[in-house]
Design a protein around this motif. Structure first.
Motif, PDB file in Angstrom:
ATOM      1  N   ASP A   1       0.820  -1.203   0.000  1.00 52.71           N
ATOM      2  CA  ASP A   1       0.000   0.000   0.000  1.00 52.71           C
ATOM      3  C   ASP A   1       0.860   1.261   0.000  1.00 52.71           C
ATOM      4  OD1 ASP A   1      -2.793   1.198   0.427  1.00 52.71           O
ATOM      5  OD2 ASP A   1      -1.597   2.133   2.029  1.00 52.71           O
ATOM      6  N   HIS A   2       1.917   1.246   0.799  1.00 56.34           N
ATOM      7  CA  HIS A   2       2.856   2.371   0.834  1.00 56.34           C
ATOM      8  C   HIS A   2       4.151   1.906   1.486  1.00 56.34           C
ATOM      9  CE1 HIS A   2       0.743   2.618   4.716  1.00 56.34           C
ATOM     10  NE2 HIS A   2       1.880   3.088   5.187  1.00 56.34           N
ATOM     11  N   THR A   3       5.201   2.674   1.272  1.00 55.14           N
ATOM     12  CA  THR A   3       6.499   2.364   1.841  1.00 55.14           C
ATOM     13  C   THR A   3       7.245   3.675   2.071  1.00 55.14           C
ATOM     14  OG1 THR A   3       8.460   0.958   1.608  1.00 55.14           O
ATOM     15  CG2 THR A   3       7.688   2.093  -0.386  1.00 55.14           C
ATOM     16  N   GLY A   4       8.377   3.597   2.716  1.00 54.15           N
ATOM     17  CA  GLY A   4       9.136   4.809   2.966  1.00 54.15           C
ATOM     18  C   GLY A   4      10.582   4.530   3.283  1.00 54.15           C
ATOM     19  N   ILE A   5      11.357   5.597   3.280  1.00 58.73           N
ATOM     20  CA  ILE A   5      12.783   5.501   3.580  1.00 58.73           C
ATOM     21  C   ILE A   5      13.179   6.613   4.532  1.00 58.73           C
ATOM     22  CG2 ILE A   5      13.398   4.403   1.397  1.00 58.73           C
ATOM     23  CD1 ILE A   5      14.385   7.143   0.414  1.00 58.73           C
ATOM     24  N   SER A   6      14.250   6.364   5.276  1.00 60.55           N
ATOM     25  CA  SER A   6      14.862   7.398   6.098  1.00 60.55           C
ATOM     26  C   SER A   6      15.839   8.175   5.232  1.00 60.55           C
ATOM     27  CB  SER A   6      15.611   6.777   7.284  1.00 60.55           C
ATOM     28  OG  SER A   6      14.707   6.164   8.162  1.00 60.55           O
TER      29      SER A   6
ATOM     30  N   GLY B   1       8.656  17.122  15.550  1.00 64.12           N
ATOM     31  CA  GLY B   1       9.491  18.050  14.812  1.00 64.12           C
ATOM     32  C   GLY B   1      10.274  17.424  13.677  1.00 64.12           C
ATOM     33  N   VAL B   2      10.182  16.118  13.510  1.00 64.69           N
ATOM     34  CA  VAL B   2      10.869  15.421  12.415  1.00 64.69           C
ATOM     35  C   VAL B   2      10.087  15.648  11.121  1.00 64.69           C
ATOM     36  CG1 VAL B   2      11.535  13.152  11.534  1.00 64.69           C
ATOM     37  CG2 VAL B   2      11.811  13.678  13.962  1.00 64.69           C
ATOM     38  N   LYS B   3      10.787  15.921  10.035  1.00 60.17           N
ATOM     39  CA  LYS B   3      10.129  16.141   8.746  1.00 60.17           C
ATOM     40  C   LYS B   3       9.742  14.794   8.134  1.00 60.17           C
ATOM     41  CE  LYS B   3      12.552  20.442   7.824  1.00 60.17           C
ATOM     42  NZ  LYS B   3      13.568  21.105   6.992  1.00 60.17           N
ATOM     43  N   VAL B   4       8.453  14.661   7.785  1.00 62.18           N
ATOM     44  CA  VAL B   4       7.922  13.453   7.164  1.00 62.18           C
ATOM     45  C   VAL B   4       6.983  13.886   6.051  1.00 62.18           C
ATOM     46  CG1 VAL B   4       6.563  11.344   7.489  1.00 62.18           C
ATOM     47  CG2 VAL B   4       8.051  12.170   9.343  1.00 62.18           C
ATOM     48  N   GLY B   5       7.217  13.408   4.827  1.00 62.46           N
ATOM     49  CA  GLY B   5       6.363  13.780   3.699  1.00 62.46           C
ATOM     50  C   GLY B   5       6.151  12.609   2.760  1.00 62.46           C
ATOM     51  N   GLY B   6       4.976  12.609   2.116  1.00 59.14           N
ATOM     52  CA  GLY B   6       4.610  11.506   1.239  1.00 59.14           C
ATOM     53  C   GLY B   6       4.405  11.915  -0.207  1.00 59.14           C
TER      54      GLY B   6
ATOM     55  N   ASP C   1      -1.992  10.097  -6.707  1.00 62.75           N
ATOM     56  CA  ASP C   1      -3.305  10.497  -6.203  1.00 62.75           C
ATOM     57  C   ASP C   1      -3.403  10.410  -4.689  1.00 62.75           C
ATOM     58  OD1 ASP C   1      -3.236   7.752  -6.087  1.00 62.75           O
ATOM     59  OD2 ASP C   1      -5.179   7.446  -7.044  1.00 62.75           O
ATOM     60  N   ARG C   2      -2.433   9.752  -4.055  1.00 59.44           N
ATOM     61  CA  ARG C   2      -2.341   9.661  -2.602  1.00 59.44           C
ATOM     62  C   ARG C   2      -0.896   9.350  -2.248  1.00 59.44           C
ATOM     63  NH1 ARG C   2      -2.000   4.463  -0.822  1.00 59.44           N
ATOM     64  NH2 ARG C   2      -2.400   2.878  -2.387  1.00 59.44           N
ATOM     65  N   PRO C   3      -0.453   9.675  -1.060  1.00 62.96           N
ATOM     66  CA  PRO C   3       0.928   9.393  -0.684  1.00 62.96           C
ATOM     67  C   PRO C   3       1.184   7.889  -0.587  1.00 62.96           C
ATOM     68  CG  PRO C   3      -0.043  11.012   0.803  1.00 62.96           C
ATOM     69  CD  PRO C   3      -1.154  10.442  -0.017  1.00 62.96           C
ATOM     70  N   THR C   4       2.175   7.412  -1.330  1.00 63.66           N
ATOM     71  CA  THR C   4       2.532   5.999  -1.289  1.00 63.66           C
ATOM     72  C   THR C   4       4.020   5.780  -1.025  1.00 63.66           C
ATOM     73  OG1 THR C   4       2.826   5.948  -3.691  1.00 63.66           O
ATOM     74  CG2 THR C   4       0.655   5.311  -2.842  1.00 63.66           C
ATOM     75  N   PHE C   5       4.830   6.831  -1.176  1.00 64.40           N
ATOM     76  CA  PHE C   5       6.265   6.738  -0.923  1.00 64.40           C
ATOM     77  C   PHE C   5       6.645   7.873   0.017  1.00 64.40           C
ATOM     78  CE2 PHE C   5      10.732   7.738  -2.093  1.00 64.40           C
ATOM     79  CZ  PHE C   5      11.298   6.528  -1.722  1.00 64.40           C
ATOM     80  N   TRP C   6       7.108   7.491   1.205  1.00 64.62           N
ATOM     81  CA  TRP C   6       7.335   8.460   2.272  1.00 64.62           C
ATOM     82  C   TRP C   6       8.817   8.677   2.544  1.00 64.62           C
ATOM     83  CZ3 TRP C   6       3.420  11.064   4.738  1.00 64.62           C
ATOM     84  CH2 TRP C   6       2.125  10.643   4.422  1.00 64.62           C
TER      85      TRP C   6
ATOM     86  N   HIS D   1      11.288  10.133   5.553  1.00 62.59           N
ATOM     87  CA  HIS D   1      11.293  10.362   6.996  1.00 62.59           C
ATOM     88  C   HIS D   1      12.693  10.805   7.385  1.00 62.59           C
ATOM     89  CE1 HIS D   1      11.731   9.045  11.229  1.00 62.59           C
ATOM     90  NE2 HIS D   1      10.458   9.372  11.309  1.00 62.59           N
ATOM     91  N   GLU D   2      12.813  12.040   7.889  1.00 61.85           N
ATOM     92  CA  GLU D   2      14.126  12.556   8.257  1.00 61.85           C
ATOM     93  C   GLU D   2      14.684  11.785   9.449  1.00 61.85           C
ATOM     94  OE1 GLU D   2      15.817  16.948   8.154  1.00 61.85           O
ATOM     95  OE2 GLU D   2      14.357  16.669   9.746  1.00 61.85           O
ATOM     96  N   ASN D   3      15.915  11.277   9.282  1.00 64.20           N
ATOM     97  CA  ASN D   3      16.531  10.471  10.313  1.00 64.20           C
ATOM     98  C   ASN D   3      18.026  10.416  10.018  1.00 64.20           C
ATOM     99  OD1 ASN D   3      17.483   8.378  11.969  1.00 64.20           O
ATOM    100  ND2 ASN D   3      15.633   7.167  11.726  1.00 64.20           N
ATOM    101  N   ALA D   4      18.855  10.713  10.992  1.00 63.11           N
ATOM    102  CA  ALA D   4      20.303  10.697  10.778  1.00 63.11           C
ATOM    103  C   ALA D   4      20.814   9.302  10.436  1.00 63.11           C
ATOM    104  CB  ALA D   4      21.026  11.225  12.017  1.00 63.11           C
ATOM    105  N   ASN D   5      20.110   8.261  10.883  1.00 60.09           N
ATOM    106  CA  ASN D   5      20.516   6.887  10.605  1.00 60.09           C
ATOM    107  C   ASN D   5      19.717   6.360   9.423  1.00 60.09           C
ATOM    108  OD1 ASN D   5      21.377   4.266  10.627  1.00 60.09           O
ATOM    109  ND2 ASN D   5      20.362   3.725  12.535  1.00 60.09           N
ATOM    110  N   THR D   6      20.304   6.442   8.227  1.00 61.22           N
ATOM    111  CA  THR D   6      19.577   6.026   7.030  1.00 61.22           C
ATOM    112  C   THR D   6      19.715   4.541   6.743  1.00 61.22           C
ATOM    113  OG1 THR D   6      21.428   6.596   5.590  1.00 61.22           O
ATOM    114  CG2 THR D   6      19.752   8.301   5.965  1.00 61.22           C
ATOM    115  N   GLY D   7      20.637   3.860   7.371  1.00 64.92           N
ATOM    116  CA  GLY D   7      20.811   2.428   7.147  1.00 64.92           C
ATOM    117  C   GLY D   7      21.429   2.147   5.790  1.00 64.92           C
TER     118      GLY D   7
END
Length: 127
Positions: free
Chosen positions: A3-8, A41-46, A50-55, A57-63
């Motif tokens: 349905d959706h996914t995201g990355i740091s 306060g962390v920046k998160v955007g999708g 037609d709808r957010p499916t890839f997010w 997420h601000e994070n210093a540890n991106t892996g």
């Protein structure tokens, strides 16, 4: 199934600038920013069409680097994605072209984003 996914991302503003340009040829854009009061306060955007499916997420540890493939509606969109992603500072990881070893109608292009993720646009339509 997904349905959706995201990355740091280490630097949200730099990644946003990259994805704003790379997603445009695919008809996708930043559709939603989660209000800061819900994220501490962390920046998160999708992103999506037609709808957010890839997010993002601000994070210093991106892996470690990951692979994400986005559906293109035509081979021309794949070509435009690759050009836009490179112009936005991405690093080439595979020029647009057929990949018959993946699938008979597989046409894709690969780019590393600012955090080293392998980002792809792929079209499965026949020529």
């Amino acid at each position: 199934m997904i349905d959706h996914t995201g990355i740091s991302v280490a630097n949200f503003d730099a990644s946003k600038a990259f994805y704003d340009k790379a997603m445009a040829p695919l008809g996708a854009s930043l559709l939603y920013m989660v209000p800061a009061e819900f994220t501490g306060g962390v920046k998160v955007g999708g992103y999506g069409r037609d709808r957010p499916t890839f997010w993002l997420h601000e994070n210093a540890n991106t892996g470690p680097g990951r692979h994400y493939a986005f559906t293109a509606r035509s081979r021309a969109e794949v070509d435009a994605f690759h050009a836009a992603a490179l112009a936005a500072g991405g690093k080439d990881n595979g020029a647009p072209g057929p990949r018959p070893h993946y699938h008979a109608n597989y046409y894709g292009a690969f780019v590393f984003d600012p955090d080293g993720n392998n980002i792809e646009a792929v079209c499965h339509a026949p020529e």
